[in-house]
Write an enzyme that holds these catalytic residues in place. Structure first.
Site, PDB file in Angstrom:
ATOM      1  N   ARG A  26       2.017  -7.330  -6.600  1.00 12.18           N
ATOM      2  CA  ARG A  26       0.854  -7.383  -7.498  1.00 12.18           C
ATOM      3  C   ARG A  26       0.532  -8.819  -7.915  1.00 12.18           C
ATOM      4  O   ARG A  26      -0.634  -9.201  -8.010  1.00 12.18           O
ATOM      5  CB  ARG A  26       1.114  -6.510  -8.734  1.00 12.18           C
ATOM      6  N   GLN A 167       0.498   3.447  -6.124  1.00 13.50           N
ATOM      7  CA  GLN A 167      -0.224   2.802  -5.024  1.00 13.50           C
ATOM      8  C   GLN A 167      -1.676   3.291  -4.995  1.00 13.50           C
ATOM      9  O   GLN A 167      -2.602   2.496  -4.814  1.00 13.50           O
ATOM     10  CB  GLN A 167       0.478   3.080  -3.696  1.00 13.50           C
ATOM     11  N   ASP A 314      12.172   6.008  -6.176  1.00 13.42           N
ATOM     12  CA  ASP A 314      12.828   5.179  -5.154  1.00 13.42           C
ATOM     13  C   ASP A 314      14.352   5.175  -5.307  1.00 13.42           C
ATOM     14  O   ASP A 314      15.067   4.722  -4.413  1.00 13.42           O
ATOM     15  CB  ASP A 314      12.308   3.730  -5.229  1.00 13.42           C
ATOM     16  N   ARG A 345      12.826  11.041   3.414  1.00 14.67           N
ATOM     17  CA  ARG A 345      14.070  10.783   2.680  1.00 14.67           C
ATOM     18  C   ARG A 345      14.802  12.055   2.289  1.00 14.67           C
ATOM     19  O   ARG A 345      15.987  11.991   1.977  1.00 14.67           O
ATOM     20  CB  ARG A 345      13.796   9.928   1.430  1.00 14.67           C
ATOM     21  N   ARG A 387      16.363   1.903   1.749  1.00 14.29           N
ATOM     22  CA  ARG A 387      17.048   2.514   0.599  1.00 14.29           C
ATOM     23  C   ARG A 387      18.115   3.511   1.047  1.00 14.29           C
ATOM     24  O   ARG A 387      19.136   3.680   0.384  1.00 14.29           O
ATOM     25  CB  ARG A 387      16.040   3.161  -0.347  1.00 14.29           C
TER      26      ARG A 387
HETATM   27  C1  S3P Z   1       5.125   1.566  -5.441  1.00  9.99           C
HETATM   28  C2  S3P Z   1       4.847   2.859  -5.795  1.00  9.99           C
HETATM   29  C3  S3P Z   1       5.651   4.016  -5.368  1.00  9.99           C
HETATM   30  C4  S3P Z   1       7.010   3.566  -4.861  1.00  9.99           C
HETATM   31  C5  S3P Z   1       6.909   2.404  -3.909  1.00  9.99           C
HETATM   32  C6  S3P Z   1       6.287   1.217  -4.621  1.00  9.99           C
HETATM   33  C7  S3P Z   1       4.253   0.496  -5.930  1.00  9.99           C
HETATM   34  O1  S3P Z   1       4.971   4.685  -4.322  1.00  9.99           O
HETATM   35  O2  S3P Z   1       7.677   4.646  -4.243  1.00  9.99           O
HETATM   36  O3  S3P Z   1       8.181   2.036  -3.423  1.00  9.99           O
HETATM   37  O4  S3P Z   1       4.654  -0.683  -5.908  1.00  9.99           O
HETATM   38  O5  S3P Z   1       3.136   0.804  -6.363  1.00  9.99           O
HETATM   39  P1  S3P Z   1       3.800   5.780  -4.582  1.00  9.99           P
HETATM   40  O6  S3P Z   1       2.654   5.096  -5.192  1.00  9.99           O
HETATM   41  O7  S3P Z   1       3.481   6.288  -3.210  1.00  9.99           O
HETATM   42  O8  S3P Z   1       4.403   6.806  -5.476  1.00  9.99           O
END
Ligand code: S3P
Length: 432
Positions: A26, A167, A314, A345, A387
């Site tokens: 970000r 995300q 995660d 996973r 992971r």
């Molecule tokens: C993340 C959001 C999560 C996470 C990923 C990183 C992020 O995914 O599992 O490792 O940095 O926004 P999702 O948005 O698919 O839940």
């Protein structure tokens, strides 16, 4: 491949885990869109973030390392059409967040990723971005990379996301920066809120109310200084290792404890582990603490479901390892998102942990673990998933005999110094 032999005599010491992956992505992207220079301190220098750096460089952003810091020369929202196809590598965050930014650019860009990323669902972002006015096309529709994005001229939307995904939320909010008026995103549960916190820091008019986030489009982002906390998702492996090794005492320094990420701490404490948060403070908008973990406590199985799942999604691979060593049953549900991560996973983790003697059963949206049995060393596979590789290494640490984790190079995706960090905490039985 990594090989882990006999359980350590002791596991103790003090370490700093690498910078937070989500926050690094970000900072890079908002820094690229800002007016002026952004300095990112303590960024994560690992493959996923390098994918973001390379894509942004192809989009005309100047990014220069300076010791542990990165200097980003922002382009005040206007990127340059890349000469070549962009490659997000293995990184879902790079791909999905970048799609939000590309939706706002008045040119066509091609985006792809590695084999794992090309199989991961993209419709969850291409659909709302399409509603905002971006033209996105791919061979068989807009569900998978590679995709071509022709952006520009976006309209603000009120998006009700069917899943708690940071995300998705971030992709829509990034596109919302390019749309006139107010863009909102509502989620069923709260996902990580680093985007909201960082956008605020960069001067974006953004507010959160319950499960809804709203931002006013077309702001000027001000270049900023970002100090990246240690990644709780990396610290999680050390937390579990320390919690399950008798007499362990490990201090994890400067770990991000944002409540939208700290489910792992609550879960381990509920299992009975000893975790103490010390020296709590804030780095910018993000809360940080040192975490002292003491081993040797009796752990008990727990139930994980509902709102806590996105706050520890995660960490489930390594939580499964803790559960394998806890007395009784651990039930994890509402976690079907795990099936579309860097690997499936749920099924891969169950298959690999079974090889180590764990009684674990796959369910549609999670797993059930019957814990408390001695783990036995075995040959296991990372399944191309960083992971899973690290969770198996932690399991190998307490398993009887030797454990070999094949394909462990993938650890470089998020935690290149994982093995040296582990080794620095291991105190071997003295030879005599
Ligand atoms: C993340 C959001 C999560 C996470 C990923 C990183 C992020 O995914 O599992 O490792 O940095 O926004 P999702 O948005 O698919 O839940």
């Amino acid at each position: 491949m990594i090989i882990i032999t006999n359980p350590p005599e002791r596991f103790c010491g003090e370490i700093a885990v690498p910078g937070d992956k989500s926050i690094t992505h970000r900072a890079l992207m908002l820094g690229a869109l800002a007016r002026g220079v952004t300095e990112v301190k303590g960024y994560l220098d690992a493959r996923d973030c390098l994918s973001t750096i390379r894509c942004l460089q192809q989009l005309g952003v100047k990014i220069t390392p300076q010791g542990n810091n990165l200097i980003i020369e922002g382009r005040n929202m206007v990127l340059k059409q890349p000469a070549d196809i962009l490659d997000a590598g293995n990184s879902g965050t790079t791909a999905r967040l970048l799609l939000g930014i590309l939706a706002g650019q008045p040119f066509k860009t091609m985006l792809t990723g590695d084999k794992s990323l090309r199989s991961r669902p993209m419709k969850r972002v291409t659909e709302p971005l399409g509603l905002m006015g971006a033209a996105i096309e791919g061979e068989g529709g807009t569900g998978n990379l590679p995709l071509a994005v022709s952006g520009g001229d976006l309209r603000a939307i009120n998006y009700k996301s069917p899943r708690a995904s940071a995300q998705v939320k971030t992709a829509v909010l990034l596109a919302g920066l390019y749309a006139e008026g107010e863009t909102t995103v509502e989620e069923p549960h709260r996902s990580r809120d680093h985007t909201e916190l960082m956008m605020k820091k960069f001067g974006v008019p953004i507010r959160s109310e319950g499960l809804k986030v709203a931002l006013e489009g077309r702001p000027v982002l001000r270049g900023s200084q970002v100090r990246v906390p240690g990644d709780i998702s990396a610290a999680a492996f050390m937390m579990v290792a320390a919690a399950v090794i008798p007499d362990a005492e490990v201090l994890l320094k400067d770990v991000g404890i944002n409540p939208t990420r700290s489910g792992i701490i609550e879960a381990l404490q509920e299992m009975g582990a000893s975790l103490e948060l010390q020296n709590k403070r804030s780095w910018g908008e993000e809360p940080v603490a040192d975490i002292l973990v003491r081993g040797g406590k009796r752990l008990e199985g727990i139930t994980l479901q509902g709102e806590i799942i996105p706050r520890l999604i995660d960490e489930i691979p390594v939580i499964a390892v803790a559960a394998a060593l806890a007395e009784g049953k651990t039930v994890i549900s509402d976690a079907s998102e795990l099936r579309v991560k860097e690997s499936d996973r749920i099924s891969e983790l169950c298959a690999q942990l079974q090889k180590l003697g764990v009684q674990i059963t796959e369910t549609e949206d999670g797993m059930i673990i019957d814990g408390g049995k001695q783990l036995k060393g075995a040959e296991v596979e990372s399944c191309g998933d960083h992971r899973i590789a690290m969770a198996l290494a932690v399991a190998g640490l307490v398993a009887e005999g030797e454990t070999a984790v094949h394909g462990a190079e993938v650890i470089n995706i998020s935690f290149p110094k994982f093995m040296p960090s582990m080794r620095s905490l291991i105190v071997k039985k003295p030879f005599n």
